[in-house]
Design a protein around this motif. Structure first.
Motif, PDB file in Angstrom:
ATOM      1  N   MET A   2       0.831  -1.199   0.000  1.00 46.44           N
ATOM      2  CA  MET A   2       0.000   0.000   0.000  1.00 46.44           C
ATOM      3  C   MET A   2       0.866   1.250   0.000  1.00 46.44           C
ATOM      4  SD  MET A   2      -2.871   1.160   2.756  1.00 46.44           S
ATOM      5  CE  MET A   2      -3.662   2.753   2.661  1.00 46.44           C
ATOM      6  N   ASP A   3       1.920   1.252   0.832  1.00 42.93           N
ATOM      7  CA  ASP A   3       2.803   2.406   0.901  1.00 42.93           C
ATOM      8  C   ASP A   3       3.509   2.634  -0.424  1.00 42.93           C
ATOM      9  OD1 ASP A   3       2.142   2.853   3.516  1.00 42.93           O
ATOM     10  OD2 ASP A   3       3.778   1.641   4.314  1.00 42.93           O
ATOM     11  N   PHE A   4       3.866   1.551  -1.097  1.00 42.09           N
ATOM     12  CA  PHE A   4       4.548   1.697  -2.378  1.00 42.09           C
ATOM     13  C   PHE A   4       3.634   2.313  -3.419  1.00 42.09           C
ATOM     14  CE2 PHE A   4       7.952   0.899  -5.212  1.00 42.09           C
ATOM     15  CZ  PHE A   4       7.390   0.606  -6.445  1.00 42.09           C
ATOM     16  N   VAL A   5       2.351   1.933  -3.387  1.00 41.27           N
ATOM     17  CA  VAL A   5       1.378   2.519  -4.310  1.00 41.27           C
ATOM     18  C   VAL A   5       1.256   4.021  -4.063  1.00 41.27           C
ATOM     19  CG1 VAL A   5      -1.067   2.575  -4.912  1.00 41.27           C
ATOM     20  CG2 VAL A   5       0.061   0.383  -4.589  1.00 41.27           C
ATOM     21  N   LEU A   6       1.352   4.415  -2.795  1.00 44.63           N
ATOM     22  CA  LEU A   6       1.245   5.828  -2.455  1.00 44.63           C
ATOM     23  C   LEU A   6       2.492   6.607  -2.857  1.00 44.63           C
ATOM     24  CD1 LEU A   6      -0.292   5.494   1.131  1.00 44.63           C
ATOM     25  CD2 LEU A   6      -1.470   6.259  -0.931  1.00 44.63           C
ATOM     26  N   LEU A   7       3.595   5.911  -3.138  1.00 40.00           N
ATOM     27  CA  LEU A   7       4.854   6.561  -3.464  1.00 40.00           C
ATOM     28  C   LEU A   7       5.367   6.064  -4.815  1.00 40.00           C
ATOM     29  CD1 LEU A   7       6.468   6.106   0.052  1.00 40.00           C
ATOM     30  CD2 LEU A   7       5.623   8.237  -0.875  1.00 40.00           C
ATOM     31  N   PRO A   8       4.762   6.479  -5.912  1.00 38.59           N
ATOM     32  CA  PRO A   8       5.116   5.916  -7.214  1.00 38.59           C
ATOM     33  C   PRO A   8       6.431   6.443  -7.788  1.00 38.59           C
ATOM     34  CG  PRO A   8       3.451   7.613  -7.467  1.00 38.59           C
ATOM     35  CD  PRO A   8       3.681   7.452  -6.013  1.00 38.59           C
ATOM     36  N   PHE A   9       6.930   7.562  -7.273  1.00 38.86           N
ATOM     37  CA  PHE A   9       8.105   8.177  -7.874  1.00 38.86           C
ATOM     38  C   PHE A   9       9.315   8.097  -6.954  1.00 38.86           C
ATOM     39  CE2 PHE A   9       4.386  10.614  -9.475  1.00 38.86           C
ATOM     40  CZ  PHE A   9       4.417  10.144 -10.780  1.00 38.86           C
ATOM     41  N   ILE A  10      10.469   7.834  -7.528  1.00 37.00           N
ATOM     42  CA  ILE A  10      11.709   7.812  -6.772  1.00 37.00           C
ATOM     43  C   ILE A  10      11.956   9.205  -6.173  1.00 37.00           C
ATOM     44  CG2 ILE A  10      14.215   7.500  -6.916  1.00 37.00           C
ATOM     45  CD1 ILE A  10      12.703   4.931  -7.195  1.00 37.00           C
ATOM     46  N   GLY A  11      12.294   9.235  -4.886  1.00 34.28           N
ATOM     47  CA  GLY A  11      12.575  10.507  -4.225  1.00 34.28           C
ATOM     48  C   GLY A  11      11.363  11.122  -3.544  1.00 34.28           C
ATOM     49  N   GLU A  12      10.181  10.576  -3.795  1.00 35.19           N
ATOM     50  CA  GLU A  12       8.984  11.133  -3.159  1.00 35.19           C
ATOM     51  C   GLU A  12       8.907  10.687  -1.699  1.00 35.19           C
ATOM     52  OE1 GLU A  12       4.107  11.108  -3.610  1.00 35.19           O
ATOM     53  OE2 GLU A  12       5.366  10.169  -5.133  1.00 35.19           O
ATOM     54  N   LYS A  13       8.458  11.615  -0.845  1.00 31.62           N
ATOM     55  CA  LYS A  13       8.282  11.321   0.578  1.00 31.62           C
ATOM     56  C   LYS A  13       6.820  11.469   0.967  1.00 31.62           C
ATOM     57  CE  LYS A  13      12.808  12.769   2.377  1.00 31.62           C
ATOM     58  NZ  LYS A  13      13.482  13.672   3.354  1.00 31.62           N
ATOM     59  N   ILE A 151       7.941   7.983   4.971  1.00 32.96           N
ATOM     60  CA  ILE A 151       8.333   6.942   4.012  1.00 32.96           C
ATOM     61  C   ILE A 151       8.917   7.608   2.771  1.00 32.96           C
ATOM     62  CG2 ILE A 151       7.562   4.906   2.731  1.00 32.96           C
ATOM     63  CD1 ILE A 151       5.056   4.946   4.543  1.00 32.96           C
ATOM     64  N   GLU A 152      10.084   7.196   2.381  1.00 31.26           N
ATOM     65  CA  GLU A 152      10.727   7.744   1.173  1.00 31.26           C
ATOM     66  C   GLU A 152      11.015   6.612   0.199  1.00 31.26           C
ATOM     67  OE1 GLU A 152      14.629  10.410  -0.171  1.00 31.26           O
ATOM     68  OE2 GLU A 152      14.362   9.791   1.921  1.00 31.26           O
ATOM     69  N   ASN A 153      10.662   6.829  -1.046  1.00 34.68           N
ATOM     70  CA  ASN A 153      10.912   5.840  -2.078  1.00 34.68           C
ATOM     71  C   ASN A 153      12.265   6.161  -2.730  1.00 34.68           C
ATOM     72  OD1 ASN A 153      10.600   3.762  -3.861  1.00 34.68           O
ATOM     73  ND2 ASN A 153       8.902   4.666  -5.009  1.00 34.68           N
ATOM     74  N   THR A 154      13.268   5.376  -2.397  1.00 34.33           N
ATOM     75  CA  THR A 154      14.609   5.608  -2.935  1.00 34.33           C
ATOM     76  C   THR A 154      14.925   4.564  -4.004  1.00 34.33           C
ATOM     77  OG1 THR A 154      15.785   4.164  -1.385  1.00 34.33           O
ATOM     78  CG2 THR A 154      15.258   6.396  -0.629  1.00 34.33           C
ATOM     79  N   SER A 155      16.058   4.768  -4.658  1.00 31.86           N
ATOM     80  CA  SER A 155      16.474   3.817  -5.704  1.00 31.86           C
ATOM     81  C   SER A 155      16.800   2.450  -5.106  1.00 31.86           C
ATOM     82  CB  SER A 155      17.694   4.368  -6.452  1.00 31.86           C
ATOM     83  OG  SER A 155      18.749   4.622  -5.537  1.00 31.86           O
ATOM     84  N   ARG A 156      17.025   2.429  -3.785  1.00 34.07           N
ATOM     85  CA  ARG A 156      17.344   1.163  -3.114  1.00 34.07           C
ATOM     86  C   ARG A 156      16.125   0.560  -2.416  1.00 34.07           C
ATOM     87  NH1 ARG A 156      23.202   2.363  -0.187  1.00 34.07           N
ATOM     88  NH2 ARG A 156      24.366   2.897  -2.108  1.00 34.07           N
ATOM     89  N   GLY A 157      14.987   1.207  -2.579  1.00 32.32           N
ATOM     90  CA  GLY A 157      13.768   0.703  -1.953  1.00 32.32           C
ATOM     91  C   GLY A 157      13.180   1.709  -0.988  1.00 32.32           C
ATOM     92  N   LEU A 158      12.215   1.280  -0.199  1.00 32.86           N
ATOM     93  CA  LEU A 158      11.537   2.177   0.744  1.00 32.86           C
ATOM     94  C   LEU A 158      12.390   2.407   1.985  1.00 32.86           C
ATOM     95  CD1 LEU A 158       7.826   0.909   0.656  1.00 32.86           C
ATOM     96  CD2 LEU A 158       8.800   2.880  -0.507  1.00 32.86           C
ATOM     97  N   LYS A 159      12.489   3.686   2.366  1.00 31.91           N
ATOM     98  CA  LYS A 159      13.218   4.071   3.572  1.00 31.91           C
ATOM     99  C   LYS A 159      12.217   4.698   4.534  1.00 31.91           C
ATOM    100  CE  LYS A 159      16.819   7.262   5.159  1.00 31.91           C
ATOM    101  NZ  LYS A 159      17.762   8.330   4.716  1.00 31.91           N
ATOM    102  N   THR A 160      12.183   4.229   5.773  1.00 32.51           N
ATOM    103  CA  THR A 160      11.207   4.742   6.739  1.00 32.51           C
ATOM    104  C   THR A 160      11.908   5.367   7.947  1.00 32.51           C
ATOM    105  OG1 THR A 160      11.036   2.629   7.918  1.00 32.51           O
ATOM    106  CG2 THR A 160       9.512   3.004   6.092  1.00 32.51           C
ATOM    107  N   GLU A 161      11.257   6.367   8.508  1.00 31.51           N
ATOM    108  CA  GLU A 161      11.768   7.039   9.707  1.00 31.51           C
ATOM    109  C   GLU A 161      10.587   7.349  10.614  1.00 31.51           C
ATOM    110  OE1 GLU A 161      13.792  11.334  10.940  1.00 31.51           O
ATOM    111  OE2 GLU A 161      13.980  10.600   8.875  1.00 31.51           O
ATOM    112  N   THR A 162      10.698   6.996  11.884  1.00 29.13           N
ATOM    113  CA  THR A 162       9.616   7.206  12.849  1.00 29.13           C
ATOM    114  C   THR A 162      10.014   8.274  13.860  1.00 29.13           C
ATOM    115  OG1 THR A 162       8.942   4.895  12.648  1.00 29.13           O
ATOM    116  CG2 THR A 162       8.147   6.084  14.563  1.00 29.13           C
ATOM    117  N   ARG A 163       9.053   9.147  14.196  1.00 31.74           N
ATOM    118  CA  ARG A 163       9.321  10.144  15.239  1.00 31.74           C
ATOM    119  C   ARG A 163       8.014  10.567  15.898  1.00 31.74           C
ATOM    120  NH1 ARG A 163       9.020  15.768  14.139  1.00 31.74           N
ATOM    121  NH2 ARG A 163       8.286  16.282  12.055  1.00 31.74           N
ATOM    122  N   LEU A 164       8.142  11.207  17.053  1.00 29.73           N
ATOM    123  CA  LEU A 164       6.984  11.722  17.782  1.00 29.73           C
ATOM    124  C   LEU A 164       6.700  13.142  17.312  1.00 29.73           C
ATOM    125  CD1 LEU A 164       5.136  10.685  20.097  1.00 29.73           C
ATOM    126  CD2 LEU A 164       6.571  11.974  21.675  1.00 29.73           C
TER     127      LEU A 164
END
Length: 302
Positions: A2-13, A151-164
């Motif tokens: 689902m997250d990948f569908v929401l992020l179709p372009f490389i570099g999109e956050k 969530i960031e779609n990078t050339s190496r795949g999805l990168k995630t970062e969690t914060r409050l």
């Protein structure tokens, strides 16, 4: 997936509220508060919001809200049916918001695309910012925080970062802005007079709700669900409270919070509330908070 569908372009956050944070009680309180505030503000225009995600994305409610609160005349159509028209309308509306709030683009916590895509986090940030700017005395629930996931779609795949992330001011900040009042003095230096003050308020309350066949004996417990407070405000301020707008016999803390938030809204709209109130304190039966609210009415109608 689902997250990948929401992020179709490389570099999109994309920044989202973590699913585990969506059941946060304070988050629900804030959503109910904002819905009640919008509906009360736009009552004369017969606009009823039921869902922040589903009812604000097309710009119609935001358009009416800005016109009502800021007397802003926006050069956009009232109704935008196509996604292209909705995007154009939101761009004009959000530009006007940024200009009113004097925010630079890098300070914005929302965007045309995030509002259009029904992103709850962006919608909450936008509404809180509008409410704080146009109605600074509004008692917005404090300390609302959520766990977010970027969530960031990078050339190496999805990168995630969690914060409050905080959506509303912390209670500590609100307390720093306030000063001791007569009730702080009463509780700290003259507790022996507390019962006398309670009796004065009880007499005042019963003088008015007695006309409805009600009798209040205990301030700490009988105001916790918001019902007596709403009916008292209605009697004093001349409101006709539709039974569909509040819970006459609340069966849960959420319904009690809804009632209390509506009461705070009415007090703020009437110019009677000039301090911050945490609605949870009322529901928990905090006597000092309840007495402060009653004093708002007593000082005007005694």
């Amino acid at each position: 997936l689902m997250d990948f569908v929401l992020l179709p372009f490389i570099g999109e956050k994309r920044r989202l509220i973590k699913p585990t944070s969506r059941n946060n009680a304070k988050l629900e309180d804030l959503k109910v508060f904002l819905i009640d505030w919008i509906n009360a503000t736009l009552k004369q225009e017969h606009i009823v919001v039921k869902s922040l995600e589903e009812d604000l994305f097309d710009g119609l409610v935001l358009h009416h809200l800005l016109e009502h609160l800021g007397s802003l005349k926006l050069d956009v159509d009232k109704i935008a049916l196509t996604e292209k028209k909705q995007r154009q309308k939101l761009a004009v509306i959000l530009e006007a918001v940024a200009k009113c709030l004097q925010l630079e683009e890098n300070q914005l916590k929302w965007s045309v695309e995030s509002i259009l895509s029904k992103d709850l986090l962006s919608t909450l940030h936008l509404l809180v910012a509008i409410a704080k700017h146009f109605q600074p005395d509004l008692a917005i629930p404090a300390n609302v925080q959520v766990e977010t996931m970027t969530i960031e779609n990078t050339s190496r795949g999805l990168k995630t970062e969690t914060r409050l992330e905080y959506i509303t001011d912390t209670k500590g900040n609100l307390e720093d802005q306030s000063t001791d009042d007569a009730f702080d003095e009463l509780f700290s230096h003259a507790p022996d007079r507390l019962d006398a003050v309670k009796q004065v308020f009880l007499q005042f309350v019963n003088q008015h709700v007695g006309k409805l066949g009600l009798n209040v004996k205990d301030i700490e417990s009988q105001f916790a669900d918001g019902v007596i407070l709403l009916l008292l405000i209605g009697q004093l301020e001349g409101y006709f409270l539709n039974l569909r707008d509040f819970f006459l016999t609340p069966a849960s803390p959420t319904e009690m919070l809804h009632n209390v938030n509506l009461a705070l809204d009415l007090l703020a709209d009437g110019g009677l509330l000039n301090f911050s109130v945490n609605s949870e304190d009322v529901v928990k039966g905090d006597i000092k908070t309840t007495l402060r609210l009653l004093y708002c009415l007593y000082s005007k109608y005694k």
